[in-house]
Design an enzyme around this catalytic site. Structure first.
Site, PDB file in Angstrom:
ATOM      1  N   CYS A 167       0.666  -1.164  -0.102  1.00  0.00           N
ATOM      2  CA  CYS A 167       0.073   0.186  -0.103  1.00  0.00           C
ATOM      3  C   CYS A 167       1.007   1.076   0.034  1.00  0.00           C
ATOM      4  O   CYS A 167       0.992   1.824   1.066  1.00  0.00           O
ATOM      5  CB  CYS A 167      -1.021   0.003   1.351  1.00  0.00           C
ATOM      6  SG  CYS A 167      -2.166   1.401   0.861  1.00  0.00           S
ATOM      7  N   CYS A 347      -5.031   2.448  -5.648  1.00  0.00           N
ATOM      8  CA  CYS A 347      -4.535   3.090  -4.382  1.00  0.00           C
ATOM      9  C   CYS A 347      -5.515   3.987  -4.027  1.00  0.00           C
ATOM     10  O   CYS A 347      -5.501   5.051  -4.576  1.00  0.00           O
ATOM     11  CB  CYS A 347      -3.244   3.597  -4.719  1.00  0.00           C
ATOM     12  SG  CYS A 347      -2.608   4.409  -2.932  1.00  0.00           S
TER      13      CYS A 347
END
Length: 404
Positions: A167, A347
């Site tokens: 991430c 994202c």
């Protein structure tokens, strides 16, 4: 009480890792009719990690990200509560910490990555006190919010290490959530906020890079590009920030430090025959389209441990899993792998308490929006609600059940 019989030592499909990737692949294989599936996973806890940023930002309770491993294990999959410690792809065996050896017909590697807290001198002993925290550990994410909530003045430093991390937007998102909270409390101008990023841009996709630069400007955040934190002195509350362009190092005193550790493949894989020699972090080699190991076609790799030129996210796993399953089934039937992964990743970039950009792109960094009629390159409230409520439901109710 009669002990349970030992699991058979050979399985048609052996999956290493019971996180997002391993469970999703297992569920899809079961739906496809594969009966002999075993999954190696020592942990009894399953986390939905993308929610930890919102936990650290005071927008979600930690319990919302938690399930037991038993709750998410697909029916019919044999759960082996063991930790893998070695793989021999020539012999088609995986060895565990207890010394058991399992053989396989097809192997799926999805053990995730390891957080190297010792990779930054002084970071490990500083964690959890003296203003040092990290949303990359579930026990520390609630502490992040406590530190942010209590802060009224001083210096806050948010860091990201060099190399691939899970991430990749998370190191930035917590800085924006903190700054937005301080803005609402009227103390933002009394807090110096420094965001330390190792790359030459804030985001690799230009349209989102521009948006994030504007976000940082709006909050008055000092962005240090091509830089990273190289040392921490917890008792003195000091961090060394090194600019890799000039080679200069600056010692900054902080009141709050949100640190993201360097990350790498599990050591047993990094030191083994499946590691990609092109990866300094030990990630496993995989064909970028078929997700098969280039030297061992009966080995499939997905998720954070795969050395692929795309971001390590749950959204990437959601697109990788059907490719792995399709190509694995083809192999079981003696057919060539035909499914292809295009590098899709996503994202969710939270930029304020109820605002978010949604960056979706492929290997070529081309935007690939799932909803092309919605402009996700600008901050939107509906996208924030998607992250907080929609995506966790998609994850637990569909993705982990092989439905999405």
């Amino acid at each position: 009480m009669t002990p349970a019989p030992a699991a058979p030592s050979r399985h048609q499909v052996l999956i290493v890792g019971g996180g997002s990737a391993g469970i999703t692949v297992a569920a899809r294989l079961r739906r496809a009719g594969v009966r002999d599936i075993a999954l190696l996973e020592p942990s009894e806890t399953h986390w939905y990690q993308p929610l930890w940023t919102l936990v650290g930002g005071g927008q979600a309770p930690l319990r919302a990200s938690l399930r037991t491993e038993a709750d998410v294990m697909p029916p019919g999959v044999r759960w082996l509560r063991e930790r893998a410690t070695a793989v021999d792809p020539a012999a088609r065996t995986v060895t565990t910490a207890s010394g058991r050896v399992f053989t396989y017909g097809q192997l799926v590697l999805a053990p995730g990555l390891e957080l190297d807290w010792d990779g930054v001198p002084g970071l490990a002993p500083a964690l959890g006190h003296d203003g040092v925290t990290s949303n990359y550990r579930p026990d520390l994410a609630p502490l992040t919010w406590e530190f942010i909530r209590r802060m009224r003045r001083g210096t806050a430093v948010f860091t990201m290490p060099s190399g691939p991390v899970k991430c990749g937007g998370a190191p930035q998102k917590i800085a924006y959530l903190a700054a937005d909270h301080w803005r609402k409390r009227g103390v933002l101008k009394s807090i110096r906020t420094i965001l330390v990023l190792p790359e030459p841009a804030m985001f690799k996709v230009p349209v989102f890079d521009r948006a994030l630069r504007e976000t940082a400007r709006r909050y008055g955040i000092e962005v240090r590009l091509n830089s990273e934190m190289t040392a921490v002195d917890g008792p003195a509350r000091k961090a060394v920030l090194t600019d890799h362009t000039t080679g200069t190092a600056e010692t900054v005193r902080y009141d709050l430090l949100h640190a993201v550790p360097p990350q790498r493949a599990p050591r047993w894989l990094a030191d083994g025959p499946l590691a990609d020699p092109q990866s300094p972090y030990g990630y496993v080699a995989a064909d970028r389209e078929t997700l098969q190991h280039p030297d061992f076609p009966d080995v499939f790799v997905l998720g954070d441990v795969a050395n692929l030129p795309t971001s390590k996210t749950g959204a990437a796993i959601r697109k990788q899993a059907p490719v792995v399953v399709s190509n694995l089934l083809a192999g079981l039937r003696g057919r060539p792998a035909s499914a292809r992964y295009d590098g899709y990743t996503s994202c969710p970039l939270v930029t304020a308490r109820h605002k978010m950009l949604l960056a979706e792109f492929d290997y070529d960094l081309r935007p690939t929006p799932s909803l092309p009629f919605i402009d996700t390159t600008r901050e939107r409230t509906d996208m924030w609600f998607l992250k907080r409520y929609g995506l966790p439901q998609l994850y637990f109710r569909a993705m982990l059940k092989g439905l999405a």
